[in-house]
Scaffold this active site. Structure first.
Site, PDB file in Angstrom:
ATOM      1  N   ARG A  58       0.845  -1.192   0.000  1.00  0.00           N
ATOM      2  CA  ARG A  58       0.000   0.000   0.000  1.00  0.00           C
ATOM      3  C   ARG A  58       0.884   1.247   0.000  1.00  0.00           C
ATOM      4  O   ARG A  58       1.872   1.327   0.746  1.00  0.00           O
ATOM      5  CB  ARG A  58      -0.893   0.029   1.252  1.00  0.00           C
ATOM      6  CG  ARG A  58      -2.043  -0.975   1.233  1.00  0.00           C
ATOM      7  CD  ARG A  58      -3.110  -0.609   0.206  1.00  0.00           C
ATOM      8  NE  ARG A  58      -4.243  -1.519   0.202  1.00  0.00           N
ATOM      9  CZ  ARG A  58      -4.395  -2.547  -0.630  1.00  0.00           C
ATOM     10  NH1 ARG A  58      -3.474  -2.820  -1.536  1.00  0.00           N
ATOM     11  NH2 ARG A  58      -5.487  -3.295  -0.590  1.00  0.00           N
ATOM     12  N   HIS A 117      -0.389  -0.578  -9.940  1.00  0.00           N
ATOM     13  CA  HIS A 117      -1.071  -1.477  -8.991  1.00  0.00           C
ATOM     14  C   HIS A 117      -1.526  -2.771  -9.700  1.00  0.00           C
ATOM     15  O   HIS A 117      -2.720  -3.115  -9.687  1.00  0.00           O
ATOM     16  CB  HIS A 117      -2.270  -0.752  -8.351  1.00  0.00           C
ATOM     17  CG  HIS A 117      -2.691  -1.342  -7.034  1.00  0.00           C
ATOM     18  ND1 HIS A 117      -3.048  -0.583  -5.961  1.00  0.00           N
ATOM     19  CD2 HIS A 117      -2.835  -2.621  -6.631  1.00  0.00           C
ATOM     20  CE1 HIS A 117      -3.390  -1.373  -4.951  1.00  0.00           C
ATOM     21  NE2 HIS A 117      -3.260  -2.623  -5.341  1.00  0.00           N
TER      22      HIS A 117
HETATM   23  C1  OXD Z   1      -5.674  -6.296  -2.931  1.00  0.00           C
HETATM   24  C2  OXD Z   1      -5.202  -5.344  -3.949  1.00  0.00           C
HETATM   25  O1  OXD Z   1      -5.596  -5.970  -1.736  1.00  0.00           O
HETATM   26  O2  OXD Z   1      -5.463  -5.560  -5.149  1.00  0.00           O
HETATM   27  O3  OXD Z   1      -6.149  -7.389  -3.290  1.00  0.00           O
HETATM   28  O4  OXD Z   1      -4.566  -4.352  -3.612  1.00  0.00           O
END
Ligand code: OXD
Length: 306
Positions: free
Chosen positions: A221, A269
């Site tokens: 994150r 991401h």
């Molecule tokens: C998850 C993401 O937490 O895609 O699955 O970030």
């Protein structure tokens, strides 16, 4: 049994999930829309309004691994939250992190720069022993990454909140353990969940505790990282490079300094996507387990945040 699905504010996003869940659970009434009188909810990026009218929800299934955004909502009290456990994401994470490590270890970053100026110059091979890797977080996704790197011959250590034992992986835990992990690490891989304890954890002090010239990989994150501190560590040469699959505010805007920084590889991401067939199987099995009164894997402990 009623199942409500929500995948963001656009109902079209839920359509393939509704179709696959109907196929997996033919006796269930599966619909896109708000919770209403549904027994189960299957969600990703659901807005608060989806949960507001819930009258008899028995469980919420997150179609992803991280539940930070979900837990930030006001969820109906006492309703269990279940997240995906691996469901094909462990292998994808391992692929992503292995390529990021090899990119630096095998000097592909340097060769790319050399190609741009037509320079034919070989660099001597590196030894795996000089590239100890530290993984923050040894959960369902951290372990396959640790094992894949170990198999390639890298020394691998991991850090967790509470003690863990894993064959061939040096395990550290707690505040003191973090210091031990960092001081021996040349490549730091962030695989932590986002909780109040991990928000802003990766700051100048933490990066400064790594071996000089270390690399940083973030597949977790963006909110873990104080971005100004990361840029300062790269600019000062304290950190040699970073591969980032996440940033604090996604999507990164055109002017975000990560895009143009010569030391950063930025991806949108994509390290581990939710694979719908595997996810639907796991959710359908989880609903089956709850219906029988059996324990369900992936149950989130809200007080812990993951
Ligand atoms: C998850 C993401 O937490 O895609 O699955 O970030």
């Amino acid at each position: 049994m009623k199942i409500a699905c929500c995948f963001g504010t656009d109902p079209a996003q839920a359509a393939p999930w509704v179709a696959d869940l109907r196929a997996a659970l033919p006796h269930a009434d599966v619909q896109a829309g708000d919770c209403g009188d549904a027994d189960y909810a299957v969600v990703w990026r659901a807005p608060q309004a989806f949960f507001d009218g819930a009258t008899r929800l028995r469980a919420i299934f997150a179609a992803g691994a991280g539940v930070d955004a979900l837990l930030a909502l006001r969820l109906p009290a006492g309703v269990p939250v279940v997240r995906l456990e691996d469901a094909g994401m462990g292998a994808q994470m391992a692929e992503y992190v292995v390529q990021a490590v090899l990119h630096r270890f095998r000097s592909f970053d340097r060769y790319a720069r050399q190609q741009s100026v037509s320079r034919w110059q070989a660099h001597p091979p590196e030894s795996h022993a000089d590239w100890p890797i530290g993984i923050l977080g040894l959960g369902t996704l951290g372990v396959p990454v640790a094992r894949a790197l170990r198999q390639l011959g890298f020394p691998v250590a991991g850090w967790t909140r509470t003690p863990r034992t894993l064959h061939d992986i040096t395990c550290h835990h707690g505040r003191e353990g973090l210091g031990h992990l960092l001081s021996g690490t040349r490549v730091l891989v962030d695989m932590l969940p986002l909780t109040p304890d991990t928000r802003d954890l990766i700051d100048g002090a933490l990066l400064g505790a790594l071996r000089p010239g270390a690399y940083f990989i973030n597949v977790a994150r963006g909110e873990h990282v104080v971005e100004a501190d990361l840029l300062a560590a790269l600019d000062s040469g304290r950190l040699a490079g970073a591969t980032l699959d996440v940033c604090r505010n996604e999507p990164a805007g055109e002017g975000h300094p990560f895009w143009a920084h010569p030391g950063i590889v930025l991806t949108p991401h994509i390290a581990a996507a939710t694979l719908r067939p595997q996810a639907v199987r796991q959710i359908a099995d989880g609903i089956g387990a709850l219906e029988r009164g059996d324990p369900v894997p992936g149950r989130v402990r809200p007080e812990r945040g993951y």
